[in-house]
Design a protein around this motif. Sequence first.
Motif, PDB file in Angstrom:
ATOM      1  N   LYS A  11       0.913  -1.220  -0.145  1.00 33.95           N
ATOM      2  CA  LYS A  11      -0.134   0.050   0.002  1.00 33.95           C
ATOM      3  C   LYS A  11       0.897   1.244  -0.096  1.00 33.95           C
ATOM      4  O   LYS A  11       2.262   1.339  -0.023  1.00 33.95           O
ATOM      5  N   LEU A  12       0.231   2.447  -0.115  1.00 34.58           N
ATOM      6  CA  LEU A  12       0.836   3.501  -0.372  1.00 34.58           C
ATOM      7  C   LEU A  12       0.945   4.132   1.356  1.00 34.58           C
ATOM      8  O   LEU A  12      -0.045   4.219   2.040  1.00 34.58           O
ATOM      9  N   VAL A  13       2.227   4.743   1.635  1.00 40.81           N
ATOM     10  CA  VAL A  13       2.535   5.220   2.827  1.00 40.81           C
ATOM     11  C   VAL A  13       2.822   6.614   2.462  1.00 40.81           C
ATOM     12  O   VAL A  13       3.519   7.135   2.001  1.00 40.81           O
ATOM     13  N   PHE A  33      -3.183   1.907   3.599  1.00 44.91           N
ATOM     14  CA  PHE A  33      -2.742   0.607   4.385  1.00 44.91           C
ATOM     15  C   PHE A  33      -4.118   0.122   5.522  1.00 44.91           C
ATOM     16  O   PHE A  33      -5.155   0.994   5.821  1.00 44.91           O
ATOM     17  N   PHE A  34      -3.657  -0.900   6.070  1.00 49.05           N
ATOM     18  CA  PHE A  34      -4.543  -1.267   7.374  1.00 49.05           C
ATOM     19  C   PHE A  34      -3.928  -1.577   8.414  1.00 49.05           C
ATOM     20  O   PHE A  34      -2.658  -1.969   8.268  1.00 49.05           O
ATOM     21  N   LEU A  35      -4.460  -1.049   9.379  1.00 51.85           N
ATOM     22  CA  LEU A  35      -3.610  -1.108  10.784  1.00 51.85           C
ATOM     23  C   LEU A  35      -4.852  -1.278  12.036  1.00 51.85           C
ATOM     24  O   LEU A  35      -5.711  -0.790  12.080  1.00 51.85           O
ATOM     25  N   GLU A  36      -4.285  -2.432  12.661  1.00 56.27           N
ATOM     26  CA  GLU A  36      -5.234  -2.693  13.957  1.00 56.27           C
ATOM     27  C   GLU A  36      -4.278  -2.815  15.212  1.00 56.27           C
ATOM     28  O   GLU A  36      -3.282  -3.379  14.862  1.00 56.27           O
ATOM     29  N   PRO A  37      -4.624  -2.270  16.303  1.00 54.34           N
ATOM     30  CA  PRO A  37      -5.837  -1.596  16.571  1.00 54.34           C
ATOM     31  C   PRO A  37      -5.819  -0.247  16.113  1.00 54.34           C
ATOM     32  O   PRO A  37      -4.716   0.384  15.767  1.00 54.34           O
ATOM     33  N   PRO A  42      -2.158   6.931  16.240  1.00 53.43           N
ATOM     34  CA  PRO A  42      -1.057   8.046  17.058  1.00 53.43           C
ATOM     35  C   PRO A  42      -0.135   7.716  17.555  1.00 53.43           C
ATOM     36  O   PRO A  42       0.805   8.584  17.882  1.00 53.43           O
ATOM     37  N   LEU A  43      -0.070   6.609  18.105  1.00 52.08           N
ATOM     38  CA  LEU A  43       1.301   6.026  18.840  1.00 52.08           C
ATOM     39  C   LEU A  43       2.444   6.097  17.776  1.00 52.08           C
ATOM     40  O   LEU A  43       3.639   6.451  18.276  1.00 52.08           O
ATOM     41  N   GLN A  73      -1.460  -5.345  14.129  1.00 50.80           N
ATOM     42  CA  GLN A  73      -1.378  -5.802  12.772  1.00 50.80           C
ATOM     43  C   GLN A  73      -1.324  -4.796  11.775  1.00 50.80           C
ATOM     44  O   GLN A  73      -2.009  -4.029  11.690  1.00 50.80           O
ATOM     45  N   LEU A  74      -0.039  -4.900  10.768  1.00 52.75           N
ATOM     46  CA  LEU A  74       0.052  -3.940  10.001  1.00 52.75           C
ATOM     47  C   LEU A  74      -0.144  -4.571   8.555  1.00 52.75           C
ATOM     48  O   LEU A  74       0.657  -5.581   8.231  1.00 52.75           O
ATOM     49  N   LEU A  75      -0.902  -4.235   7.721  1.00 50.33           N
ATOM     50  CA  LEU A  75      -1.345  -4.916   6.324  1.00 50.33           C
ATOM     51  C   LEU A  75      -0.937  -4.062   5.255  1.00 50.33           C
ATOM     52  O   LEU A  75      -1.545  -2.947   5.334  1.00 50.33           O
ATOM     53  N   GLY A  76      -0.138  -4.449   4.416  1.00 51.56           N
ATOM     54  CA  GLY A  76      -0.045  -3.562   3.338  1.00 51.56           C
ATOM     55  C   GLY A  76       1.582  -2.515   3.610  1.00 51.56           C
ATOM     56  O   GLY A  76       1.756  -1.737   2.692  1.00 51.56           O
ATOM     57  N   PHE A  77       2.109  -2.386   4.812  1.00 52.34           N
ATOM     58  CA  PHE A  77       3.081  -1.417   5.071  1.00 52.34           C
ATOM     59  C   PHE A  77       3.886  -2.307   6.353  1.00 52.34           C
ATOM     60  O   PHE A  77       3.524  -3.188   6.877  1.00 52.34           O
ATOM     61  N   THR A  78       4.901  -1.848   6.514  1.00 54.14           N
ATOM     62  CA  THR A  78       5.638  -2.009   7.432  1.00 54.14           C
ATOM     63  C   THR A  78       6.369  -0.811   8.466  1.00 54.14           C
ATOM     64  O   THR A  78       6.549   0.178   7.844  1.00 54.14           O
ATOM     65  N   PRO A  79       7.080  -1.124   9.479  1.00 51.62           N
ATOM     66  CA  PRO A  79       7.690   0.108  10.124  1.00 51.62           C
ATOM     67  C   PRO A  79       8.994   0.557   9.166  1.00 51.62           C
ATOM     68  O   PRO A  79       9.048   1.704   9.202  1.00 51.62           O
ATOM     69  N   GLU A  80       9.628  -0.383   8.386  1.00 50.26           N
ATOM     70  CA  GLU A  80      10.557  -0.052   7.594  1.00 50.26           C
ATOM     71  C   GLU A  80       9.997   1.091   6.476  1.00 50.26           C
ATOM     72  O   GLU A  80      10.510   1.775   6.129  1.00 50.26           O
TER      73      GLU A  80
END
Length: 349
Positions: A11-13, A33-37, A42-43, A73-80
């Motif tokens: 996904k696009l960041v 992207f998708f992010l849970e929770p 904001p964190l 859960q990070l879907l479509g992206f990563t911390p990197e």
Amino acid sequence: MHGEYKVPGGKLVVVDLEVVDGKIREFRLAGDFFLEPDDALPLIDQAVDGLPAATDAAGIAAAVRGALPDGAQLLGFTPESVGVAVRRALSRASSWLDHDWEVIHEGPISPNEHLALDQVLTEEVGAGRRGPTLRIWEWDESAVVIGSFQSLRNEVDPEGAAKYGVQVVRRISGGGAMFMEAGAIISYSLYVPADLVQGMTFADSYAYLDEWVIEALKSLGIDAYYQPLNDITSAKGKIGGAAQKRLGTGAVLHHATMSYDMDGQKMVEVLRIGREKMSDKGTTSAAKRVDPLRSQTGLSRAEIIDRLVDTFTKRYGAHEGHVTEAERQRAHELIETKFATKEWLERVP
């Protein structure tokens, strides 16, 4: 400052930030992207806000990872990928759509002219005399193209090359040898300004510059994906590989070769390295090492090239272009003074 990074296959960041007294401030992360929770977003913002602006992508990724709650859960992206987007913002990197792209697909020329044009057109982009360009190769004679730092005698069997009338040439980029049989492969070169890949590692830039190819191959029914560092592959086997050369003038040459209809037996007679890689399996299985595009699509080489060009054109708004007479003349001069010389070919004996 604004930065974007499309994760290859993801996904696009998007990031927006300011720099105040050498630190990142007012940081905001967004994207498709998708992010849970939900409250993890904001964190992440808080973790990056306040970091020194000199923090590298790995340091930013570590801060993001450390801020994520357990089970996030990070879907479509990563911390990197967040780190890459931040570095692109800080370095004011450009995006694909910031440029006026040209696509060149002309008639066949010699292998050495292709290699000379790669140097010339990269230099022209770096000097600002040419816009970013995609060039599709055409040739009517077979060749082995070895990487800039490869040993000639270690890579090529001169008897095998002579047997099949295969010319041996050396390119300016690193990487491995390519067996380029006339009509059997698809090769292309990208000449791009360095700011297009600003903020990325070499590994990131390879996948980023070839993402349009993966999209085109998927549209043809091939389950294609990028395998670091520089391979385009599928579930049925390797399709091709890429190489890069970055010039001090501020431009990047990125070129790739994909097999359309590889003759594996001929390849291992011409390339010593092919023989070594297949020594534990026998040369009869060599053809399986690079799975041809023809067997996966049933299409002609020309039809596959048309889909590649169409995908690139629609994605980036490219238009048809041509090599200029001045560029071609400069390439011919480089053939005489560099690429066709024994000194260049045998620079690593």
